[in-house]
Write an enzyme that holds these catalytic residues in place. Structure first.
Site, PDB file in Angstrom:
ATOM      1  N   GLU A 169       0.806  -1.226   0.000  1.00 43.08           N
ATOM      2  CA  GLU A 169       0.000   0.000   0.000  1.00 43.08           C
ATOM      3  C   GLU A 169       0.843   1.283   0.000  1.00 43.08           C
ATOM      4  N   TYR A 171       3.461   1.963   1.994  1.00 41.98           N
ATOM      5  CA  TYR A 171       4.056   2.345   3.279  1.00 41.98           C
ATOM      6  C   TYR A 171       5.564   2.042   3.281  1.00 41.98           C
ATOM      7  N   ARG A 219       2.464  -8.676   4.422  1.00 42.02           N
ATOM      8  CA  ARG A 219       1.564  -8.126   3.387  1.00 42.02           C
ATOM      9  C   ARG A 219       2.446  -7.574   2.273  1.00 42.02           C
ATOM     10  N   HIS A 257      -1.601   3.864  -1.833  1.00 41.68           N
ATOM     11  CA  HIS A 257      -2.676   4.829  -1.551  1.00 41.68           C
ATOM     12  C   HIS A 257      -2.734   5.931  -2.598  1.00 41.68           C
ATOM     13  N   GLN A 344     -18.321   5.380   3.013  1.00 43.59           N
ATOM     14  CA  GLN A 344     -18.829   6.618   3.609  1.00 43.59           C
ATOM     15  C   GLN A 344     -18.636   6.714   5.119  1.00 43.59           C
TER      16      GLN A 344
HETATM   17  P1  FAD Z   1     -36.203   8.050   1.206  1.00 49.26           P
HETATM   18  O1  FAD Z   1     -35.206   7.108   0.713  1.00 49.26           O
HETATM   19  O2  FAD Z   1     -36.555   9.201   0.362  1.00 49.26           O
HETATM   20  O3  FAD Z   1     -37.531   7.214   1.515  1.00 49.26           O
HETATM   21  C1  FAD Z   1     -38.752   7.815   1.822  1.00 49.26           C
HETATM   22  C2  FAD Z   1     -39.861   6.828   1.550  1.00 49.26           C
HETATM   23  O4  FAD Z   1     -41.060   7.355   2.069  1.00 49.26           O
HETATM   24  C3  FAD Z   1     -40.126   6.576   0.081  1.00 49.26           C
HETATM   25  O5  FAD Z   1     -40.103   5.178  -0.176  1.00 49.26           O
HETATM   26  C4  FAD Z   1     -41.491   7.165  -0.175  1.00 49.26           C
HETATM   27  O6  FAD Z   1     -42.234   6.436  -1.130  1.00 49.26           O
HETATM   28  C5  FAD Z   1     -42.120   7.063   1.188  1.00 49.26           C
HETATM   29  N1  FAD Z   1     -43.184   8.042   1.457  1.00 49.26           N
HETATM   30  C6  FAD Z   1     -43.077   9.404   1.450  1.00 49.26           C
HETATM   31  N2  FAD Z   1     -44.255   9.952   1.825  1.00 49.26           N
HETATM   32  C7  FAD Z   1     -45.111   8.921   2.068  1.00 49.26           C
HETATM   33  C8  FAD Z   1     -46.462   8.858   2.501  1.00 49.26           C
HETATM   34  N3  FAD Z   1     -47.167   9.949   2.750  1.00 49.26           N
HETATM   35  N4  FAD Z   1     -47.028   7.634   2.649  1.00 49.26           N
HETATM   36  C9  FAD Z   1     -46.329   6.508   2.387  1.00 49.26           C
HETATM   37  N5  FAD Z   1     -45.032   6.527   1.985  1.00 49.26           N
HETATM   38  C10 FAD Z   1     -44.445   7.716   1.834  1.00 49.26           C
HETATM   39  N6  FAD Z   1     -26.918   8.112  -0.118  1.00 49.26           N
HETATM   40  C11 FAD Z   1     -25.783   7.638   0.324  1.00 49.26           C
HETATM   41  O7  FAD Z   1     -25.539   7.657   1.527  1.00 49.26           O
HETATM   42  N7  FAD Z   1     -24.858   7.092  -0.525  1.00 49.26           N
HETATM   43  C12 FAD Z   1     -25.074   7.046  -1.843  1.00 49.26           C
HETATM   44  O8  FAD Z   1     -24.212   6.561  -2.585  1.00 49.26           O
HETATM   45  C13 FAD Z   1     -26.285   7.535  -2.347  1.00 49.26           C
HETATM   46  N8  FAD Z   1     -26.532   7.514  -3.670  1.00 49.26           N
HETATM   47  C14 FAD Z   1     -27.710   8.014  -4.122  1.00 49.26           C
HETATM   48  C15 FAD Z   1     -27.954   7.995  -5.485  1.00 49.26           C
HETATM   49  C16 FAD Z   1     -29.135   8.490  -5.983  1.00 49.26           C
HETATM   50  C17 FAD Z   1     -29.370   8.474  -7.461  1.00 49.26           C
HETATM   51  C18 FAD Z   1     -30.113   9.007  -5.099  1.00 49.26           C
HETATM   52  C19 FAD Z   1     -31.410   9.534  -5.619  1.00 49.26           C
HETATM   53  C20 FAD Z   1     -29.860   9.048  -3.742  1.00 49.26           C
HETATM   54  C21 FAD Z   1     -28.657   8.561  -3.250  1.00 49.26           C
HETATM   55  N9  FAD Z   1     -28.359   8.603  -1.904  1.00 49.26           N
HETATM   56  C22 FAD Z   1     -27.200   8.089  -1.438  1.00 49.26           C
HETATM   57  C23 FAD Z   1     -29.242   9.266  -0.935  1.00 49.26           C
HETATM   58  C24 FAD Z   1     -30.008   8.243  -0.110  1.00 49.26           C
HETATM   59  O9  FAD Z   1     -30.680   7.351  -0.959  1.00 49.26           O
HETATM   60  C25 FAD Z   1     -30.963   9.006   0.798  1.00 49.26           C
HETATM   61  O10 FAD Z   1     -30.225   9.808   1.663  1.00 49.26           O
HETATM   62  C26 FAD Z   1     -31.811   8.050   1.608  1.00 49.26           C
HETATM   63  O11 FAD Z   1     -32.566   7.229   0.765  1.00 49.26           O
HETATM   64  C27 FAD Z   1     -32.745   8.825   2.529  1.00 49.26           C
HETATM   65  O12 FAD Z   1     -33.490   7.902   3.248  1.00 49.26           O
HETATM   66  P2  FAD Z   1     -34.918   8.221   3.834  1.00 49.26           P
HETATM   67  O13 FAD Z   1     -35.399   6.932   4.373  1.00 49.26           O
HETATM   68  O14 FAD Z   1     -34.848   9.386   4.729  1.00 49.26           O
HETATM   69  O15 FAD Z   1     -35.824   8.683   2.596  1.00 49.26           O
HETATM   70  P1  NAP Z   2     -26.451  17.964  -2.756  1.00 53.69           P
HETATM   71  O1  NAP Z   2     -25.244  17.155  -2.610  1.00 53.69           O
HETATM   72  O2  NAP Z   2     -26.828  18.905  -1.689  1.00 53.69           O
HETATM   73  O3  NAP Z   2     -26.290  18.754  -4.131  1.00 53.69           O
HETATM   74  C1  NAP Z   2     -27.239  19.616  -4.622  1.00 53.69           C
HETATM   75  C2  NAP Z   2     -26.652  20.399  -5.788  1.00 53.69           C
HETATM   76  O4  NAP Z   2     -27.635  21.286  -6.263  1.00 53.69           O
HETATM   77  C3  NAP Z   2     -25.446  21.197  -5.444  1.00 53.69           C
HETATM   78  O5  NAP Z   2     -24.474  20.982  -6.441  1.00 53.69           O
HETATM   79  C4  NAP Z   2     -25.929  22.636  -5.411  1.00 53.69           C
HETATM   80  O6  NAP Z   2     -24.838  23.353  -5.937  1.00 53.69           O
HETATM   81  C5  NAP Z   2     -27.139  22.606  -6.324  1.00 53.69           C
HETATM   82  N1  NAP Z   2     -28.223  23.492  -5.881  1.00 53.69           N
HETATM   83  C6  NAP Z   2     -28.742  23.618  -4.641  1.00 53.69           C
HETATM   84  N2  NAP Z   2     -29.736  24.525  -4.639  1.00 53.69           N
HETATM   85  C7  NAP Z   2     -29.857  24.979  -5.894  1.00 53.69           C
HETATM   86  C8  NAP Z   2     -30.707  25.938  -6.522  1.00 53.69           C
HETATM   87  N3  NAP Z   2     -31.623  26.588  -5.843  1.00 53.69           N
HETATM   88  N4  NAP Z   2     -30.543  26.168  -7.837  1.00 53.69           N
HETATM   89  C9  NAP Z   2     -29.601  25.496  -8.554  1.00 53.69           C
HETATM   90  N5  NAP Z   2     -28.763  24.590  -7.998  1.00 53.69           N
HETATM   91  C10 NAP Z   2     -28.895  24.326  -6.685  1.00 53.69           C
HETATM   92  O7  NAP Z   2     -27.694  17.037  -2.990  1.00 53.69           O
HETATM   93  P2  NAP Z   2     -27.957  15.831  -3.957  1.00 53.69           P
HETATM   94  O8  NAP Z   2     -27.020  15.763  -5.087  1.00 53.69           O
HETATM   95  O9  NAP Z   2     -29.401  15.961  -4.240  1.00 53.69           O
HETATM   96  O10 NAP Z   2     -27.714  14.579  -3.056  1.00 53.69           O
HETATM   97  C11 NAP Z   2     -28.523  14.330  -1.904  1.00 53.69           C
HETATM   98  C12 NAP Z   2     -27.755  13.560  -0.910  1.00 53.69           C
HETATM   99  O11 NAP Z   2     -27.547  12.234  -1.386  1.00 53.69           O
HETATM  100  C13 NAP Z   2     -26.408  14.191  -0.684  1.00 53.69           C
HETATM  101  O12 NAP Z   2     -26.324  14.709   0.617  1.00 53.69           O
HETATM  102  C14 NAP Z   2     -25.437  13.095  -0.873  1.00 53.69           C
HETATM  103  O13 NAP Z   2     -24.621  12.924   0.265  1.00 53.69           O
HETATM  104  C15 NAP Z   2     -26.256  11.829  -1.070  1.00 53.69           C
HETATM  105  N6  NAP Z   2     -25.630  11.108  -2.172  1.00 53.69           N
HETATM  106  C16 NAP Z   2     -24.418  10.568  -1.933  1.00 53.69           C
HETATM  107  C17 NAP Z   2     -23.775   9.930  -2.947  1.00 53.69           C
HETATM  108  C18 NAP Z   2     -22.449   9.312  -2.699  1.00 53.69           C
HETATM  109  O14 NAP Z   2     -21.841   8.792  -3.604  1.00 53.69           O
HETATM  110  N7  NAP Z   2     -21.921   9.313  -1.509  1.00 53.69           N
HETATM  111  C19 NAP Z   2     -24.346   9.848  -4.186  1.00 53.69           C
HETATM  112  C20 NAP Z   2     -25.573  10.417  -4.404  1.00 53.69           C
HETATM  113  C21 NAP Z   2     -26.204  11.065  -3.370  1.00 53.69           C
HETATM  114  P3  NAP Z   2     -24.787  24.940  -6.092  1.00 53.69           P
HETATM  115  O15 NAP Z   2     -25.559  25.449  -4.909  1.00 53.69           O
HETATM  116  O16 NAP Z   2     -23.349  25.291  -6.084  1.00 53.69           O
HETATM  117  O17 NAP Z   2     -25.403  25.190  -7.406  1.00 53.69           O
HETATM  118 FE1  SF4 Z   3     -17.686   0.925   4.868  1.00 56.06          FE
HETATM  119 FE2  SF4 Z   3     -20.042   0.010   5.706  1.00 56.06          FE
HETATM  120 FE3  SF4 Z   3     -19.867   1.300   3.377  1.00 56.06          FE
HETATM  121 FE4  SF4 Z   3     -18.871  -1.175   3.699  1.00 56.06          FE
HETATM  122  S1  SF4 Z   3     -21.020  -0.562   3.793  1.00 56.06           S
HETATM  123  S2  SF4 Z   3     -17.856   0.529   2.697  1.00 56.06           S
HETATM  124  S3  SF4 Z   3     -18.104  -1.055   5.766  1.00 56.06           S
HETATM  125  S4  SF4 Z   3     -19.472   2.161   5.384  1.00 56.06           S
END
Ligand code: FAD
Ligand code: NAP
Ligand code: SF4
Length: 676
Positions: A169, A171, A219, A257, A344
Site C-alpha cells: 500500500e 508504506y 503483506r 494509496h 462513507q
Molecule cells: P427516502 O429514501 O426518500 O424514503 C422515503 C420513503 O417514504 C419513500 O419510499 C417514499 O415512497 C415514502 N413516502 C413518502 N411519503 C409517504 C407517505 N405519505 N405515505 C407513504 N409513503 C411515503 N446516499 C448515500 O448515503 N450514498 C449514496 O451513494 C447515495 N446515492 C444516491 C444515489 C441516488 C441516485 C439518489 C437519488 C440518492 C442517493 N443517496 C445516497 C441518498 C439516499 O438514498 C438518501 O439519503 C436516503 O434514501 C434517505 O433515506 P430516507 O429513508 O430518509 O428517505
Molecule cells: P447535494 O449534494 O446537496 O447537491 C445539490 C446540488 O444542487 C449542489 O451541487 C448545489 O450546488 C445545487 N443546488 C442547490 N440549490 C440549488 C438551486 N436553488 N438552484 C440550482 N442549484 C442548486 O444534494 P444531492 O445531489 O441531491 O444529493 C442528496 C444527498 O444524497 C447528498 O447529501 C449526498 O450525500 C447523497 N448522495 C451521496 C452519494 C455518494 O456517492 N456518496 C451519491 C448520491 C447522493 P450549487 O448550490 O453550487 O449550485
Molecule cells: Fe464501509 Fe459500511 Fe460502506 Fe462497507 S457498507 S464501505 S463497511 S461504510
C-alpha cells in the site's frame, strides 16, 4: 474441507504447523480511530469480541507503529513501551474467549506519515502528503528493524497470536522495496535484493524475537498500480525472500494509496484482483491470502474452491456484519448485511480523523454505546416510509420486541435506494434491500406497500408511536423556462425512465448530479465485467510493464455529451466522499463530461440552456436539462398529524434534507429505535 454444504472451503481449518486457524476467513486490518480515543481500547475490545463471537478465523488489528516516526499521524498509536502492553491485553483476552486468533499489524507509514518527522528510503515527497520525508540513515534503518522486533515481542506479551508486517500500500517497507521512491546507492537500494533487504531483515528479527510459535503475516505489494512500480519478477523475488526469511503467511497488497486506479470502492468488480494471488501461488509454497472487494461468502468460496488462494481477507464486510461467518456456517448467507463498498462511514471517517463505523451497520465501533436491549413494554409502532431510515428503524425496533407496521406509497421497499442501485457501479445497493426484505420477514414486520396513509387512518389505528420516514421531495427551481418540456427531474430519468437526448445539461453537481451524469454516459455497467473494468482503468493482467499498469485505458466512447453545472465557484465534486470523490471526478473526466463551476442559470429555451459564468453569457445547446439541485423534506403528513395534536417522530430526509445521506438516515433511525 469442512462438511458445511454451502461453504466447505471457506469454513475449512487452516493448519499452520504450530497452530490451526478455525477457518479461512481473515478480518483485514482496519484503523477505527478508537486506537487513539480516550478509553478507546475498551470499545475496541468489544468491537473485536463481537467479530470473534461471529466466527471469523483470524483478525488483524488496525496498523500500529513500532516507533514514533512511523506513526500515521502525530498522535497515532504505537506499541513500543512495556506500559503499552496492558491495554492491548484487553483486546486479545476478549478475542480469545472464542476460537479466533488475532495478529497485531505493525505498520511504519514512512513518507505517508502525516507529520514533519517522517522518514523514507529517499527524500521524495508523496503526492498525497504535504510533508517531505527525510532519507533514513543506515543507523535509523537498523534501529527501525530493532523496533519492529521489539514491538513483536511486546505483541506476544500482550497475547497476540502473531503480527502482520505491513509491506504494501505504499508504506515504508514498500517504499524501500520499490525503485520508484528508493533512490539509495547503498546496500538498501539498487537491486531488488538490496531493496527488499529491509523487509527480510524485519521478518528475521521478528522471528528471532517472538519465536517459532508466532504467526508472521507479510503483506506484500503484488501490484503497485503506480508508474515505476515493481515488475512481476521483482515481486516474485521478494515473495520467495519473504518465504525463506520465516514468514508464516503472505497477504496480498493491491495498489499504493496514491494509485489512480480504484481498488476497493463499490464500482470495483467483486474479487477483481484475486488473479494476482493466483499467479503468485505458482511461485511460493506458503499459504496465500487474497483480498479486495470480496464481500459475500459465495464469492469467497469460489475463490478458495478454484484454488486462487488459501485464505480470504475481508475487512469492511466485518464492519457491516459481525456475524458474517456464523451466518454463512448456518447456511443463512441471505441474512448477511452486506458491505456495499461505499466507504462513507469507514474510510471516509478515518481519513477525516473521525471514528469509523458502517453506513449499513451503525453499531460498528459503537458496540458499547448503541445497543438494542429488549423493550420493557412492547409498543405498536407505525412507520411511514420504507426508505433506508424507515427500514432501519423498523428492524432495530422489531429486534427490541416492538410490533412494527411499515407503510409506503411505493410498490417496493427502498425509497431513494431504488434510484441509487440503477447507477452503473452501484449495484451493491441491491444487497441492502435484499437484507432488509429478509429481516422484514424474519422479524414479522408488517409491510404495507402501495399505501399512502392519511393522518386520520394512522390515528384511528391506535398506534402507540408514529415514526415518519417520508424522505424528501426534489427541490423545485425558479428559472425562466423551467416548465420547458426538455426539463426533467432526476426522478423522471431514474424512476420513470423518460427518454433523454444525446446532449444534456445537469443542474446541480452534488452526489446525485454526479450519479446521473455517470448513468447517462456509461450505458453498460463495468462492475459486472471485471476484464473490461481492468482494461478501462489501464490495469495489465499480463504485467508487461512495471506496477501492473498498461499505460493505456481502453474506454468506449461516451454515449452522450454532458455538462455538469454548479453555482459555487469551488472545484466541481469537492464535496464528494473523501476517498471516492476522485473516482467519480476521474470517471466523468474520462467520459468527456464538462464540469462547469460559478454558473448562473438564465433561461431554458428551445436552443438549450442559457448560462453565464463570470458575467459572460453562453448557450449550451442541449436536448435535455436535468435537475439535480438538492431536496427538501417531505413533511405533509407530519403537519397533518401535528394539527390533530399528534407528535410523530421524524427521521432521515423527513427530518433534515440538507446534506442528507443514507449514513445519517440509518444512524438516526437506529438511535431512535434504541430508545423508543
Ligand atoms: P427516502 O429514501 O426518500 O424514503 C422515503 C420513503 O417514504 C419513500 O419510499 C417514499 O415512497 C415514502 N413516502 C413518502 N411519503 C409517504 C407517505 N405519505 N405515505 C407513504 N409513503 C411515503 N446516499 C448515500 O448515503 N450514498 C449514496 O451513494 C447515495 N446515492 C444516491 C444515489 C441516488 C441516485 C439518489 C437519488 C440518492 C442517493 N443517496 C445516497 C441518498 C439516499 O438514498 C438518501 O439519503 C436516503 O434514501 C434517505 O433515506 P430516507 O429513508 O430518509 O428517505
Ligand atoms: P447535494 O449534494 O446537496 O447537491 C445539490 C446540488 O444542487 C449542489 O451541487 C448545489 O450546488 C445545487 N443546488 C442547490 N440549490 C440549488 C438551486 N436553488 N438552484 C440550482 N442549484 C442548486 O444534494 P444531492 O445531489 O441531491 O444529493 C442528496 C444527498 O444524497 C447528498 O447529501 C449526498 O450525500 C447523497 N448522495 C451521496 C452519494 C455518494 O456517492 N456518496 C451519491 C448520491 C447522493 P450549487 O448550490 O453550487 O449550485
Ligand atoms: Fe464501509 Fe459500511 Fe460502506 Fe462497507 S457498507 S464501505 S463497511 S461504510
Amino acid at each position: 474441507m469442512n462438511d458445511n454444504a454451502a461453504f466447505p472451503h471457506l469454513l475449512a481449518p487452516l493448519d499452520l504447523g504450530f497452530t490451526t486457524l478455525a477457518n479461512r476467513t481473515l478480518m483485514g486490518s482496519m484503523h477505527t480511530g478508537l486506537e487513539e480515543e480516550k478509553g478507546g481500547f475498551d470499545k475496541l475490545a468489544a468491537f473485536y469480541r463481537a467479530r470473534a463471537k461471529g466466527g471469523v478465523g483470524l483478525i488483524v488489528t488496525g496498523g500500529i507503529s513500532p516507533n514514533t516516526r512511523g506513526r500515521l499521524a502525530p498522535f497515532g498509536c504505537e506499541l513500543s513501551k512495556f506500559w503499552h502492553v496492558n491495554k492491548h491485553k484487553k483486546i486479545t483476552e476478549a478475542v480469545h474467549e472464542y476460537p479466533t486468533k488475532i495478529c497485531l499489524q505493525l505498520l511504519h507509514a514512512g513518507r505517508y506519515s502525516y507529520h514533519p518527522f517522517s522518514v523514507s528510503a529517499s527524500k521524495i515527497k508523496s503526492p498525497i502528503n504535504p510533508f517531505t520525508p527525510k532519507a533514513m540513515s543506515v543507523r535509523q534503518i537498523k534501529g527501525t528493524i530493532k523496533d519492529f522486533a521489539h514491538s513483536a515481542k511486546l505483541a506476544k506479551k500482550a497475547g497476540y497470536d502473531g503480527v502482520e508486517i505491513m509491506g504494501s500500500e505504499g508504506y515504508l517497507i514498500n517504499q524501500f522495496s520499490c525503485v520508484k521512491v528508493n533512490k539509495r546507492t547503498d546496500e538498501w537500494g539498487g537491486s531488488i535484493e538490496n531493496r527488499m533487504r529491509l523487509a527480510l531483515e524485519i521478518i528475521r528479527a521478528v522471528r528471532a524475537s517472538a519465536g517459532s510459535d508466532f504467526i508472521i503475516i507479510f503483506r506484500l505489494s503484488m501490484l503497485d498500480l503506480v508508474d515505476g512500480g515493481n515488475s512481476w519478477q521483482d515481486v516474485v523475488t521478494m515473495a520467495k525472500g519473504v518465504e525463506a526469511a520465516g514468514a508464516t503467511l503472505i497477504n496480498t497488497g493491491i495498489g499504493w494509496h496514491e494509485a489512480r486506479v480504484p481498488t476497493i470502492s463499490t464500482s470495483v468488480p467483486r474479487a477483481a484482483f484475486t488473479w494476482i494471488t493466483e499467479r503468485m501461488k505458482k511461485e511460493v509454497s506458503l499459504p496465500l491470502i487474497t483480498t479486495n472487494r470480496i464481500n459475500t461468502p459465495e464469492v469467497a468460496e469460489k475463490i478458495l474452491s478454484s484454488g486462487q488462494a488459501d485464505m480470504v481477507s475481508m475487512a469492511r464486510p466485518f464492519l457491516a456484519d459481525e456475524n458474517f461467518v456464523a451466518k454463512a456456517a448456518a447456511n443463512k448467507s441471505d441474512e448477511i448485511n452486506t458491505c456495499i463498498g461505499c466507504n462513507q462511514a469507514c474510510l471516509d471517517h478515518v481519513f477525516k480523523q473521525q471514528r469509523a463505523s458502517c453506513l449499513v451497520n451503525p453499531t460498528a465501533c459503537y458496540e458499547t454505546e448503541l445497543t438494542f436491549a429488549k423493550a420493557k413494554q412492547s409498543k405498536k409502532i407505525a412507520v411511514v416510509g420504507a426508505g433506508p431510515a424507515g427500514l432501519a428503524f423498523s428492524v432495530y425496533a422489531a429486534q427490541r420486541g416492538h410490533s412494527v407496521e411499515i407503510f409506503d406509497r411505493g410498490s417496493e421497499i427502498g425509497g431513494q435506494f431504488n434510484y441509487a442501485k440503477q447507477i452503473p457501479g452501484k449495484e451493491e445497493f441491491y444487497e441492502t434491500l435484499r437484507y432488509f426484505n429478509k429481516q422484514i420477514s424474519l422479524l414479522n414486520i408488517g409491510l404495507n406497500l402501495n399505501q399512502e396513509q392519511s393522518a386520520e387512518q394512522l390515528i384511528a389505528a391506535g398506534f402507540d408511536e408514529i415514526v415518519l420516514a417520508t424522505g424528501i421531495v426534489p427541490r423545485a427551481l425558479d428559472i425562466k423556462g423551467i416548465d420547458h418540456e426538455k426539463v426533467k427531474s432526476y426522478i423522471q430519468v431514474l424512476r420513470d425512465k423518460e427518454p433523454v437526448g444525446k446532449r444534456v445539461a445537469i443542474i446541480g453537481a452534488g452526489g446525485i448530479g454526479f450519479d446521473v451524469a455517470e448513468y447517462l454516459v456509461e450505458e453498460e455497467s463495468l462492475t459486472t465485467n471485471p476484464e473490461k473494468w481492468l482494461e478501462t482503468w489501464g490495469v495489465d493482467k499480463n504485467y508487461q510493464e512495471n506496477g501492473g499498469l498498461s499505460g493505456k485505458e481502453n474506454r468506449e466512447a461516451p454515449s452522450r455529451e454532458v455538462y455538469l453545472l454548479q453555482r459555487k465557484t469551488s472545484k466541481v465534486g469537492a464535496g464528494l466522499g473523501k476517498t471516492t470523490g476522485w473516482i467519480h471526478r476521474a470517471t466523468l473526466q474520462k467520459n468527456g463530461v464538462k464540469m462547469l463551476a460559478g454558473v448562473s442559470y438564465q433561461e431554458v429555451n428551445d436552443e438549450g440552456i442559457v448560462i453565464s459564468i463570470d458575467g459572460e453569457q453562453q448557450t449550451l445547446a442541449v436536448d435535455n436539462v436535468i435537475i439535480c439541485a438538492g431536496q427538501e423534506s417531505e413533511r405533509g403528513l407530519f403537519h397533518q398529524l401535528e394539527a390533530k395534536g399528534v407528535n410523530a417522530h421524524l427521521i432521515g430526509g423527513a427530518n433534515v434534507a440538507a446534506e442528507l445521506d443514507a449514513k445519517r438516515a440509518i444512524r438516526q433511525a437506529a438511535e431512535l429505535a434504541a430508545k423508543i
